[in-house]
Design an enzyme around this catalytic site. Structure first.
Site, PDB file in Angstrom:
ATOM      1  N   HIS A  72      63.720 -53.245  53.197  1.00 51.20           N
ATOM      2  CA  HIS A  72      64.286 -52.150  54.001  1.00 51.20           C
ATOM      3  C   HIS A  72      63.880 -52.309  55.457  1.00 51.20           C
ATOM      4  O   HIS A  72      62.698 -52.444  55.766  1.00 51.20           O
ATOM      5  CB  HIS A  72      63.791 -50.799  53.478  1.00 51.20           C
ATOM      6  CG  HIS A  72      64.495 -50.352  52.235  1.00 51.20           C
ATOM      7  ND1 HIS A  72      64.423 -49.070  51.758  1.00 51.20           N
ATOM      8  CD2 HIS A  72      65.304 -51.027  51.381  1.00 51.20           C
ATOM      9  CE1 HIS A  72      65.157 -48.970  50.650  1.00 51.20           C
ATOM     10  NE2 HIS A  72      65.681 -50.148  50.397  1.00 51.20           N
ATOM     11  N   TYR A 200      63.378 -39.040  54.303  1.00 53.14           N
ATOM     12  CA  TYR A 200      62.319 -38.028  54.274  1.00 53.14           C
ATOM     13  C   TYR A 200      62.871 -36.770  54.927  1.00 53.14           C
ATOM     14  O   TYR A 200      63.270 -36.814  56.096  1.00 53.14           O
ATOM     15  CB  TYR A 200      61.095 -38.495  55.072  1.00 53.14           C
ATOM     16  CG  TYR A 200      60.321 -39.631  54.440  1.00 53.14           C
ATOM     17  CD1 TYR A 200      60.695 -40.968  54.620  1.00 53.14           C
ATOM     18  CD2 TYR A 200      59.189 -39.373  53.673  1.00 53.14           C
ATOM     19  CE1 TYR A 200      59.970 -42.000  54.053  1.00 53.14           C
ATOM     20  CE2 TYR A 200      58.455 -40.416  53.110  1.00 53.14           C
ATOM     21  CZ  TYR A 200      58.846 -41.714  53.297  1.00 53.14           C
ATOM     22  OH  TYR A 200      58.123 -42.740  52.725  1.00 53.14           O
ATOM     23  N   PRO A 292      51.025 -38.844  49.271  1.00 58.88           N
ATOM     24  CA  PRO A 292      51.983 -39.954  49.185  1.00 58.88           C
ATOM     25  C   PRO A 292      52.992 -40.039  50.339  1.00 58.88           C
ATOM     26  O   PRO A 292      53.731 -41.009  50.436  1.00 58.88           O
ATOM     27  CB  PRO A 292      52.711 -39.694  47.857  1.00 58.88           C
ATOM     28  CG  PRO A 292      52.501 -38.250  47.562  1.00 58.88           C
ATOM     29  CD  PRO A 292      51.193 -37.875  48.174  1.00 58.88           C
ATOM     30  N   LYS A 296      51.184 -44.925  51.399  1.00 60.01           N
ATOM     31  CA  LYS A 296      50.039 -45.798  51.698  1.00 60.01           C
ATOM     32  C   LYS A 296      49.101 -46.069  50.515  1.00 60.01           C
ATOM     33  O   LYS A 296      48.304 -47.016  50.560  1.00 60.01           O
ATOM     34  CB  LYS A 296      49.193 -45.183  52.824  1.00 60.01           C
ATOM     35  CG  LYS A 296      49.873 -45.158  54.167  1.00 60.01           C
ATOM     36  CD  LYS A 296      49.767 -46.504  54.850  1.00 60.01           C
ATOM     37  CE  LYS A 296      50.774 -46.672  55.947  1.00 60.01           C
ATOM     38  NZ  LYS A 296      51.973 -47.420  55.584  1.00 60.01           N
ATOM     39  N   TYR A 384      53.901 -47.018  59.542  1.00 59.20           N
ATOM     40  CA  TYR A 384      54.610 -47.014  58.257  1.00 59.20           C
ATOM     41  C   TYR A 384      54.635 -48.415  57.641  1.00 59.20           C
ATOM     42  O   TYR A 384      54.459 -48.575  56.428  1.00 59.20           O
ATOM     43  CB  TYR A 384      56.037 -46.466  58.428  1.00 59.20           C
ATOM     44  CG  TYR A 384      56.695 -46.143  57.105  1.00 59.20           C
ATOM     45  CD1 TYR A 384      56.583 -44.876  56.535  1.00 59.20           C
ATOM     46  CD2 TYR A 384      57.408 -47.118  56.395  1.00 59.20           C
ATOM     47  CE1 TYR A 384      57.163 -44.581  55.302  1.00 59.20           C
ATOM     48  CE2 TYR A 384      57.994 -46.841  55.169  1.00 59.20           C
ATOM     49  CZ  TYR A 384      57.873 -45.568  54.630  1.00 59.20           C
ATOM     50  OH  TYR A 384      58.441 -45.289  53.413  1.00 59.20           O
TER      51      TYR A 384
END
Ligand code: RFL
Ligand code: PHB
Length: 389
Positions: A72, A200, A292, A296, A384
């Protein structure tokens, strides 16, 4: 029995450590209290950082991940219906790989079988002893028979509820913790994901996440208050809630179906310090927990054991204690940065019982600043996709 490194726990941390040490010719025994099938049945994380992908390659288990894993380039955020894509590849030239923890675990278990190293599943009543001497021991009961393993080192890879951290004298350990007043209700479904990348979402009704395991299997989450019961969430209620929290276009595109797994995970931030006590090391969830939201947990477990494997290799091959002496400080400096990022992601994307009008504007302004500032977008991207060790 005798071995060099006794590894407690066959989660991703324990299995990966075993494989990295095997590659260096260092013998280990893995002691796990659950059955293999139980360990494989746990549905958990899904996003691998570049560094985790590289570590899995180094451990010799990259093949299926490269075929089936989905690379991604970015993720989307959706704030109160407004969507924005962060393209990590164009921002900083890095990506993440979507490949479930279940698959990572399966690949590592297969590699362990092929290596001929010993793994003991369904070991009851594991206890660890004498790790403040140079002759540590692990005791447990297997098939009704009490057993003892003598070793040089013990690796505590036994998760948050494990026995290793709990065996450290309380005065020797400092812990830092924040428990969030909500959890994530997760649902797995054999339907194509609603989008090509992760979404998200922040909404007045709470956080939601649209994720995936493959082009035909999706993983969705909604924030629920602490104490909520899965039984109170029939699939239809879940889908309705998810549709509320994402933008209208995503809600329309959503393909629903019967859940194949549904569970609630509590959200917590936790760090123990230090991570070495004589000949005992803590790694992965045994040492720290992140909510979560930043994806990570699994990645930190992998980077911890990457460092530990290097340190133990240095000890056995170069007869140098420098690596094991530096293990705790080296790992913790990265852990705290991942804690910060996971806490921050959680803070801006969830509704808290005490969030007032000012707090809501702050969350929104974080989003507006992120999308308006290349520097802020890059900071999100580098965290990220994973900070360097
Ligand atoms: P694990 O995977 O918990 O493995 C620890 C292993 O140790 C065994 N064990 C013992 N064995 C012997 N004797 C004892 N006394 C023992 N006590 C425990 C356990 O049976 C287990 O097999 O820890 P590890 O290897 O450090 O790996 C960490 C990751 O699993 C974890 O960080 C992530 O899965 C966290 N996490 C998530 N992370 C993400 O990045 N994204 C997610 O979506 C995500 N979802 C989750 C999660 C963790 C969850 N937990 C802990 C309940 C969802 C859940 C439900
Ligand atoms: C998941 O797919 O399970 C997942 C993905 C990203 C997260 C958390 C969980 O931040």
């Amino acid at each position: 029995m005798r071995t060099k490194v006794a590894i407690i726990g066959a989660g991703p941390a324990g299995l990966l450590l075993g494989q990295l040490l095997h590659k260096q010719g260092i013998e280990t025994i893995i002691i796990e209290r659950r059955s293999r099938d139980y360990v494989l049945g746990r549905i958990r994380a899904g996003v691998l950082e570049q560094a985790t992908v590289e570590l899995l390659e180094k451990a010799g288990v990259g093949e299926r991940m490269h075929v089936e894993g989905l690379v991604h380039d970015g993720v989307e955020f959706c704030f109160d219906g407004d969507r924005h894509r962060f393209n990590f590849r164009s921002l900083i030239g890095r990506t993440v790989t979507v490949y479930g923890q279940t698959e990572v675990t399966r690949d590592l278990m297969q590699a362990r079988d092929a290596s001929g190293e010993v793994s003991l599943y369904e070991a009851d009543g594991v206890t660890i002893h004498d790790f403040d001497t140079d002759k540590p021991k692990v005791r447990f009961v297997k098939d009704g028979i009490a057993q003892e393993i003598a070793c040089d080192f013990i690796a505590g890879c036994d998760g948050y509820h494990g026995v290793c951290r709990a065996s450290v004298p309380s005065g020797a350990l400092t812990t830092f913790e924040r428990v969030y007043p909500f959890g994530w209700l997760g649902l797995l479904v054999d339907r194509p994901p609603v989008a090509d990348e992760l979404l998200y979402a922040r909404h007045e009704r709470g956080f939601a996440l649209c994720s995936m395991r493959s082009p035909t299997r999706s993983r969705y989450y909604v924030q629920v208050p602490s104490g909520e019961k899965v039984e109170d969430w029939p699939d239809e209620r879940f889908w309705d809630e998810l549709r509320w929290r994402v933008d209208a276009e995503t809600a329309d595109r959503l393909v629903t179906g019967p859940s194949i797994e549904k569970s609630i995970a509590a959200l917590r931030s936790f760090v123990a310090e230090p991570l070495r006590f004589g000949r005992l090391f803590l790694a992965g969830d045994a040492a720290h927990i992140v909510p979560p939201t930043g994806a990570k947990g699994l990645n930190l477990a992998a980077s911890d054991v990457g460092v530990l494997a290097e340190a133990l290799t240095e000890y056995y091959h170069e007869l140098s204690p420098a690596g094991i002496d530096g293990y705790s400080a080296r790992v913790l400096s990265r852990v705290w940065k991942a804690e910060r990022f996971s806490w921050w992601m959680t803070s801006i994307l969830h509704t808290f019982p005490d969030t007032d009008a000012f707090g809501r504007r702050m969350q929104r302004t974080e989003f507006d600043y992120l999308i308006g500032s290349e520097a802020a977008s890059k900071a999100l991207a580098e965290n990220y996709t994973g900070l360097p060790l």
